[in-house]
Design a protein around this motif. Structure first.
Motif, PDB file in Angstrom:
ATOM      1  N   SER A 111    -123.389  -6.663 -39.093  1.00 13.54           N
ATOM      2  CA  SER A 111    -122.261  -7.487 -38.644  1.00 13.54           C
ATOM      3  C   SER A 111    -122.558  -8.123 -37.292  1.00 13.54           C
ATOM      4  N   ILE A 112    -122.182  -9.394 -37.171  1.00  7.95           N
ATOM      5  CA  ILE A 112    -122.472 -10.184 -35.969  1.00  7.95           C
ATOM      6  C   ILE A 112    -121.187 -10.846 -35.488  1.00  7.95           C
ATOM      7  N   LYS A 113    -121.046 -10.951 -34.169  1.00  5.38           N
ATOM      8  CA  LYS A 113    -119.965 -11.761 -33.615  1.00  5.38           C
ATOM      9  C   LYS A 113    -120.576 -12.956 -32.885  1.00  5.38           C
ATOM     10  N   ASP A 114    -121.022 -12.749 -31.656  1.00  2.00           N
ATOM     11  CA  ASP A 114    -121.651 -13.860 -30.940  1.00  2.00           C
ATOM     12  C   ASP A 114    -123.024 -13.500 -30.383  1.00  2.00           C
ATOM     13  N   GLN A 115    -123.512 -12.307 -30.731  1.00  2.00           N
ATOM     14  CA  GLN A 115    -124.879 -11.926 -30.358  1.00  2.00           C
ATOM     15  C   GLN A 115    -125.331 -10.787 -31.268  1.00  2.00           C
ATOM     16  N   PHE A 116    -126.658 -10.594 -31.348  1.00  2.00           N
ATOM     17  CA  PHE A 116    -127.180  -9.536 -32.211  1.00  2.00           C
ATOM     18  C   PHE A 116    -128.579  -9.156 -31.754  1.00  2.00           C
ATOM     19  N   ASP A 117    -128.873  -7.860 -31.757  1.00  2.00           N
ATOM     20  CA  ASP A 117    -130.192  -7.365 -31.404  1.00  2.00           C
ATOM     21  C   ASP A 117    -131.038  -7.253 -32.676  1.00  2.00           C
ATOM     22  N   PHE A 118    -131.898  -8.227 -32.895  1.00  3.82           N
ATOM     23  CA  PHE A 118    -132.697  -8.261 -34.124  1.00  3.82           C
ATOM     24  C   PHE A 118    -133.732  -7.149 -34.207  1.00  3.82           C
ATOM     25  N   SER A 150    -125.357 -19.849 -34.852  1.00  3.36           N
ATOM     26  CA  SER A 150    -126.485 -20.223 -33.982  1.00  3.36           C
ATOM     27  C   SER A 150    -127.284 -18.997 -33.554  1.00  3.36           C
ATOM     28  N   VAL A 151    -126.654 -17.805 -33.624  1.00  7.60           N
ATOM     29  CA  VAL A 151    -127.369 -16.556 -33.318  1.00  7.60           C
ATOM     30  C   VAL A 151    -128.590 -16.425 -34.228  1.00  7.60           C
ATOM     31  N   LEU A 152    -128.478 -16.936 -35.445  1.00  5.56           N
ATOM     32  CA  LEU A 152    -129.559 -16.796 -36.427  1.00  5.56           C
ATOM     33  C   LEU A 152    -130.761 -17.673 -36.120  1.00  5.56           C
ATOM     34  N   ASN A 153    -130.614 -18.585 -35.168  1.00  9.37           N
ATOM     35  CA  ASN A 153    -131.768 -19.406 -34.761  1.00  9.37           C
ATOM     36  C   ASN A 153    -132.899 -18.538 -34.241  1.00  9.37           C
ATOM     37  N   ASN A 154    -132.555 -17.339 -33.773  1.00  7.31           N
ATOM     38  CA  ASN A 154    -133.563 -16.417 -33.229  1.00  7.31           C
ATOM     39  C   ASN A 154    -134.044 -15.393 -34.254  1.00  7.31           C
ATOM     40  N   TYR A 155    -133.694 -15.605 -35.520  1.00  3.64           N
ATOM     41  CA  TYR A 155    -134.077 -14.650 -36.563  1.00  3.64           C
ATOM     42  C   TYR A 155    -135.602 -14.539 -36.624  1.00  3.64           C
ATOM     43  N   PRO A 156    -136.152 -13.324 -36.396  1.00  4.28           N
ATOM     44  CA  PRO A 156    -137.604 -13.187 -36.265  1.00  4.28           C
ATOM     45  C   PRO A 156    -138.325 -12.745 -37.538  1.00  4.28           C
ATOM     46  N   SER A 157    -137.576 -12.456 -38.605  1.00  9.15           N
ATOM     47  CA  SER A 157    -138.151 -11.790 -39.780  1.00  9.15           C
ATOM     48  C   SER A 157    -138.438 -12.765 -40.922  1.00  9.15           C
TER      49      SER A 157
END
Length: 219
Positions: A111-118, A150-157
């Motif tokens: 679950s994500i709101k406005d940030q997430f630790d990938f 936009s948080v998903l722009n940093n999705y590393p996987s």
């Protein structure tokens, strides 16, 4: 781009949704949910994968529901650890081999709101088939609003993921935009924004959304 309709509850409504040919139909097994499922599932076309949704359930409970309903996907919506997922994967593989059925996918929800630790995802890599990103809210899903995509722009996987959380007709343009990116989006998951009551889907609105998704696929 695949479509999952989640939170199914009523037989006639299920049959109507099935007529739209979504790729996945989701059934929730969580007593605190207004969409908690304890009915029979009508015979579905083989093209639709039945998906069981669980929240911190025992592995025995999950496997029992797989046996009862012939689920092809298990969606984990609680705080299940990577070890839990590994143990569940082993049990499901054993079941598939015994019954000579196709392997069962595991989706892990975050679950994500406005940030997430990938970094959290690393422990699950190679164990689960897909991640699912939903809106962080009071309920375990079905909160009715989107998180900041936009948080998903940093999705590393490279693990494909399912996009969920408050997606309705109003989000079509946003969906079009995110699908233009190179993010590995496997499916769009819809639920409460297409309901007239918990578990009861608005068929006409779903039809419009499905047609829009088809246009995106073709475009």
């Amino acid at each position: 781009m695949k479509l999952k309709v989640c939170g199914m509850k009523y037989q006639e409504n299920m049959e109507a949704v099935t007529g739209l040919q979504p790729d996945y139909l989701g059934f929730i097994f969580y007593e605190k949910s207004p969409r908690n499922f304890d009915e029979e599932i009508p015979k579905l076309p083989a093209t639709i994968k039945k998906t069981g949704v669980f929240v911190d359930a025992t592995i025995g409970f999950v496997v029992e529901k797989v046996k009862t309903y012939d689920f092809k996907v298990i969606q984990l919506h609680g705080s299940e650890s990577s070890q839990y997922c590994k143990d569940l994967q082993a049990e499901l593989e054993r079941f598939s081999e015994t019954e000579s059925t196709q392997s069962i996918e595991i989706w892990k929800v975050f679950s994500i709101k406005d940030q997430f630790d990938f970094e959290i995802l690393k422990a699950y890599e190679g164990i689960v088939d897909y991640f699912l990103f939903d809106t962080k809210g009071k309920e375990k899903g079905g909160n009715g609003y989107t998180f900041d995509w936009s948080v998903l722009n940093n999705y590393p996987s490279k693990t494909p993921f399912v996009l969920s959380g408050g997606i309705g007709l109003e989000e079509i343009e946003k969906v079009k935009e995110i699908l233009k990116t190179d993010l590995p989006i496997h499916a769009i998951d819809v639920n409460s924004k297409f309901e007239t009551a918990p578990g009861l889907k608005n068929i006409e609105e779903l039809k419009i959304f499905k047609e829009e998704l088809n246009r995106m696929r073709e475009g």
